[in-house]
Write an enzyme that holds these catalytic residues in place. Structure first.
Site, PDB file in Angstrom:
ATOM      1  N   SER A  36      35.278  43.489  36.235  1.00 50.25           N
ATOM      2  CA  SER A  36      36.234  44.447  35.663  1.00 50.25           C
ATOM      3  C   SER A  36      37.599  44.307  36.323  1.00 50.25           C
ATOM      4  O   SER A  36      37.715  44.349  37.550  1.00 50.25           O
ATOM      5  CB  SER A  36      35.753  45.884  35.902  1.00 50.25           C
ATOM      6  OG  SER A  36      34.745  46.217  35.007  1.00 50.25           O
ATOM      7  N   HIS A  67      37.704  43.770  30.101  1.00 47.78           N
ATOM      8  CA  HIS A  67      36.895  42.555  29.886  1.00 47.78           C
ATOM      9  C   HIS A  67      37.381  41.929  28.566  1.00 47.78           C
ATOM     10  O   HIS A  67      36.982  42.358  27.485  1.00 47.78           O
ATOM     11  CB  HIS A  67      35.399  42.893  29.809  1.00 47.78           C
ATOM     12  CG  HIS A  67      34.818  43.328  31.112  1.00 47.78           C
ATOM     13  ND1 HIS A  67      34.097  42.479  31.935  1.00 47.78           N
ATOM     14  CD2 HIS A  67      34.882  44.505  31.772  1.00 47.78           C
ATOM     15  CE1 HIS A  67      33.735  43.132  33.032  1.00 47.78           C
ATOM     16  NE2 HIS A  67      34.188  44.365  32.950  1.00 47.78           N
ATOM     17  N   HIS A  89      27.206  44.188  29.874  1.00 51.71           N
ATOM     18  CA  HIS A  89      26.490  45.144  30.733  1.00 51.71           C
ATOM     19  C   HIS A  89      25.387  45.807  29.925  1.00 51.71           C
ATOM     20  O   HIS A  89      25.523  46.000  28.703  1.00 51.71           O
ATOM     21  CB  HIS A  89      27.452  46.227  31.238  1.00 51.71           C
ATOM     22  CG  HIS A  89      28.693  45.716  31.890  1.00 51.71           C
ATOM     23  ND1 HIS A  89      29.794  45.313  31.171  1.00 51.71           N
ATOM     24  CD2 HIS A  89      29.001  45.523  33.200  1.00 51.71           C
ATOM     25  CE1 HIS A  89      30.743  44.892  32.009  1.00 51.71           C
ATOM     26  NE2 HIS A  89      30.285  45.000  33.243  1.00 51.71           N
ATOM     27  N   TYR A  91      24.673  48.880  29.854  1.00 49.96           N
ATOM     28  CA  TYR A  91      25.092  50.167  29.261  1.00 49.96           C
ATOM     29  C   TYR A  91      25.837  49.989  27.941  1.00 49.96           C
ATOM     30  O   TYR A  91      26.035  50.954  27.207  1.00 49.96           O
ATOM     31  CB  TYR A  91      25.931  50.983  30.260  1.00 49.96           C
ATOM     32  CG  TYR A  91      27.257  50.353  30.638  1.00 49.96           C
ATOM     33  CD1 TYR A  91      28.349  50.339  29.773  1.00 49.96           C
ATOM     34  CD2 TYR A  91      27.421  49.751  31.882  1.00 49.96           C
ATOM     35  CE1 TYR A  91      29.549  49.754  30.113  1.00 49.96           C
ATOM     36  CE2 TYR A  91      28.614  49.171  32.247  1.00 49.96           C
ATOM     37  CZ  TYR A  91      29.675  49.173  31.353  1.00 49.96           C
ATOM     38  OH  TYR A  91      30.861  48.569  31.699  1.00 49.96           O
ATOM     39  N   GLU A  92      26.255  48.745  27.625  1.00 47.33           N
ATOM     40  CA  GLU A  92      26.908  48.514  26.331  1.00 47.33           C
ATOM     41  C   GLU A  92      25.885  48.533  25.198  1.00 47.33           C
ATOM     42  O   GLU A  92      26.246  48.469  24.028  1.00 47.33           O
ATOM     43  CB  GLU A  92      27.652  47.173  26.356  1.00 47.33           C
ATOM     44  CG  GLU A  92      28.842  47.167  27.290  1.00 47.33           C
ATOM     45  CD  GLU A  92      29.489  45.788  27.395  1.00 47.33           C
ATOM     46  OE1 GLU A  92      30.239  45.423  26.481  1.00 47.33           O
ATOM     47  OE2 GLU A  92      29.222  45.078  28.393  1.00 47.33           O
ATOM     48  N   ALA A 119      33.493  44.476  40.217  1.00 48.49           N
ATOM     49  CA  ALA A 119      34.121  45.642  40.842  1.00 48.49           C
ATOM     50  C   ALA A 119      32.983  46.549  41.285  1.00 48.49           C
ATOM     51  O   ALA A 119      32.017  46.733  40.546  1.00 48.49           O
ATOM     52  CB  ALA A 119      34.988  46.357  39.815  1.00 48.49           C
ATOM     53  N   MET A 222      27.293  47.854  38.406  1.00 48.46           N
ATOM     54  CA  MET A 222      26.516  47.898  37.157  1.00 48.46           C
ATOM     55  C   MET A 222      26.294  46.506  36.566  1.00 48.46           C
ATOM     56  O   MET A 222      26.082  46.366  35.363  1.00 48.46           O
ATOM     57  CB  MET A 222      27.251  48.765  36.121  1.00 48.46           C
ATOM     58  CG  MET A 222      27.633  50.148  36.611  1.00 48.46           C
ATOM     59  SD  MET A 222      28.548  51.073  35.368  1.00 48.46           S
ATOM     60  CE  MET A 222      29.224  52.413  36.360  1.00 48.46           C
ATOM     61  N   SER A 223      26.375  45.472  37.398  1.00 44.39           N
ATOM     62  CA  SER A 223      26.277  44.119  36.819  1.00 44.39           C
ATOM     63  C   SER A 223      25.739  43.124  37.840  1.00 44.39           C
ATOM     64  O   SER A 223      25.084  43.494  38.810  1.00 44.39           O
ATOM     65  CB  SER A 223      27.675  43.665  36.357  1.00 44.39           C
ATOM     66  OG  SER A 223      28.507  43.428  37.467  1.00 44.39           O
ATOM     67  N   ASN A 246      36.712  51.272  44.798  1.00 44.79           N
ATOM     68  CA  ASN A 246      36.734  52.720  45.072  1.00 44.79           C
ATOM     69  C   ASN A 246      35.687  53.000  46.131  1.00 44.79           C
ATOM     70  O   ASN A 246      34.748  52.219  46.293  1.00 44.79           O
ATOM     71  CB  ASN A 246      36.424  53.519  43.795  1.00 44.79           C
ATOM     72  CG  ASN A 246      35.117  53.103  43.141  1.00 44.79           C
ATOM     73  OD1 ASN A 246      35.000  52.004  42.605  1.00 44.79           O
ATOM     74  ND2 ASN A 246      34.133  53.967  43.220  1.00 44.79           N
ATOM     75  N   HIS A 260      37.267  54.621  35.927  1.00 42.62           N
ATOM     76  CA  HIS A 260      37.438  53.210  35.535  1.00 42.62           C
ATOM     77  C   HIS A 260      38.900  52.756  35.699  1.00 42.62           C
ATOM     78  O   HIS A 260      39.153  51.597  35.990  1.00 42.62           O
ATOM     79  CB  HIS A 260      36.959  53.035  34.088  1.00 42.62           C
ATOM     80  CG  HIS A 260      36.857  51.605  33.645  1.00 42.62           C
ATOM     81  ND1 HIS A 260      36.108  50.658  34.324  1.00 42.62           N
ATOM     82  CD2 HIS A 260      37.421  50.937  32.591  1.00 42.62           C
ATOM     83  CE1 HIS A 260      36.204  49.483  33.710  1.00 42.62           C
ATOM     84  NE2 HIS A 260      37.008  49.626  32.663  1.00 42.62           N
TER      85      HIS A 260
END
Ligand SMILES: O=P(O)(O)O[C@@H]1C[C@H](O)[C@@H](CO)O1
Ligand SMILES: Nc1nc2[nH]cnc2c(=O)[nH]1
Length: 291
Positions: A36, A67, A89, A91-92, A119, A222-223, A246, A260
């Site tokens: 990201s 992306h 991902h 979640y997509e 990220a 998440m990846s 973060n 995000h």
């Protein structure tokens, strides 16, 4: 249960690889995945030939801001490379097989080494926003409940049924990346640690951050882990880097909230250093001897 296994099946991936190879003369040895906000890594490639994901047969489409959704072939110094400017991902809504399909396509294009970036939220209290963490190991949370990219029938043309993961992150490449980082003067913000993958798309609760930190994770995202497993299954060497975008919230006194926009902003802020790191590192990657 296994109906999605065709999404990254040998025939599907071969057809896509064949299509790509017919459109470019570049025969990539290194495959790069941009996390990201890190899409500018693709800009380091010279003599570029780029494809929108939407024009590539069988390829998923990028749906996440930050992306771009382009597959870029090009040269880095004298090394032929292919770069995913945008990844997929869970979640997509994509199956884990679809999420990892591009990694198998890398293999069929001839890629030997995969460089992954992401990220991530920093769980380790010593970490700062902007730190670059060389991933030395991972915790595959979705894997604990059977969400695993190698579930389903195993195709021996890619790899064995029960691949080891204790050597997932290549130690030679790790040393190389560390050495290059120090040489470039990045020692103060270069880390090495454990990355934990969760499904997303919500960021973690405070209790979840505390839990995974206690389990040994230094960063959360998440990846990447699914891609690493698939790359190792088919024998490509892996180096993976997390940009700490973060700080994960571990205290109820802390009013901060992950978002995000901050993730993308940190990516843009550190892009220059990551570009220099990759530009110096890639030409030094040893060729051959895949494991
Ligand atoms: O593709 P990566 O892992 O870099 O993306 C991270 C995880 C989420 O997709 C997003 C959250 O901001 O960034
Ligand atoms: N899960 C997760 N993914 C991230 N990607 C960037 N930051 C974070 C984070 O704090 N948590």
């Amino acid at each position: 249960m296994f109906s999605e296994s065709a999404a990254n099946g040998f025939e599907e991936c071969s057809a896509t690889a064949k299509w790509l190879l017919s459109k470019t003369e570049i025969r990539p040895l290194v495959g790069i995945v941009c996390g990201s906000g890190l899409g500018s890594l693709a800009d380091i490639l010279e003599d570029q030939i780029a494809f929108q994901y939407s024009e590539i047969p069988n390829f998923p489409k990028s749906t996440v801001h930050g992306h771009a959704g382009r597959l870029v072939f090009g040269m880095l110094k004298k090394t032929p490379c292919v770069c995913m400017q945008g990844r997929f991902h869970l979640y997509e809504g994509y199956s884990i097989q679809k999420v990892t399909m591009p990694i198998r396509i890398f293999k069929l294009l001839g890629v030997e080494t995969v460089l992954l970036t992401n990220a991530a939220g920093g769980l380790n209290q010593d970490y700062n926003v902007g730190d670059i963490m060389i991933i030395k190991d991972h915790i595959n949370m979705p894997g604990f409940v059977g969400i695993h990219p190698l579930s389903g029938p195993n195709d021996e043309r890619f790899g064995i049924r029960f691949p080891s993961m204790s050597d997932a992150y290549d130690r030679e490449l790790h040393q190389l990346a560390h050495g290059v980082g120090v040489e470039l003067g990045y020692g103060d913000f270069l880390r090495e640690g454990v990355y934990c993958v969760l499904g997303g798309p919500s960021f973690e609760t405070i209790a979840e951050c505390r839990l995974i930190n206690k389990l040994g994770a230094d960063a959360v995202g998440m990846s990447t882990v699914h891609e690493v497993i698939v790359a190792r299954h088919c024998g490509m060497r892996v180096l993976a880097l997390s940009l700490i975008t973060n700080k994960a919230v571990l205290s109820y006194e802390n009013q901060e909230k992950a978002n995000h926009e901050e993730v993308l902003q940190t990516g843009r802020w550190r892009a220059e250093q990551l570009v220099k790191l990759f530009t110096t590192l890639v030409p030094r990657i040893p060729r051959g001897n895949n494991t």
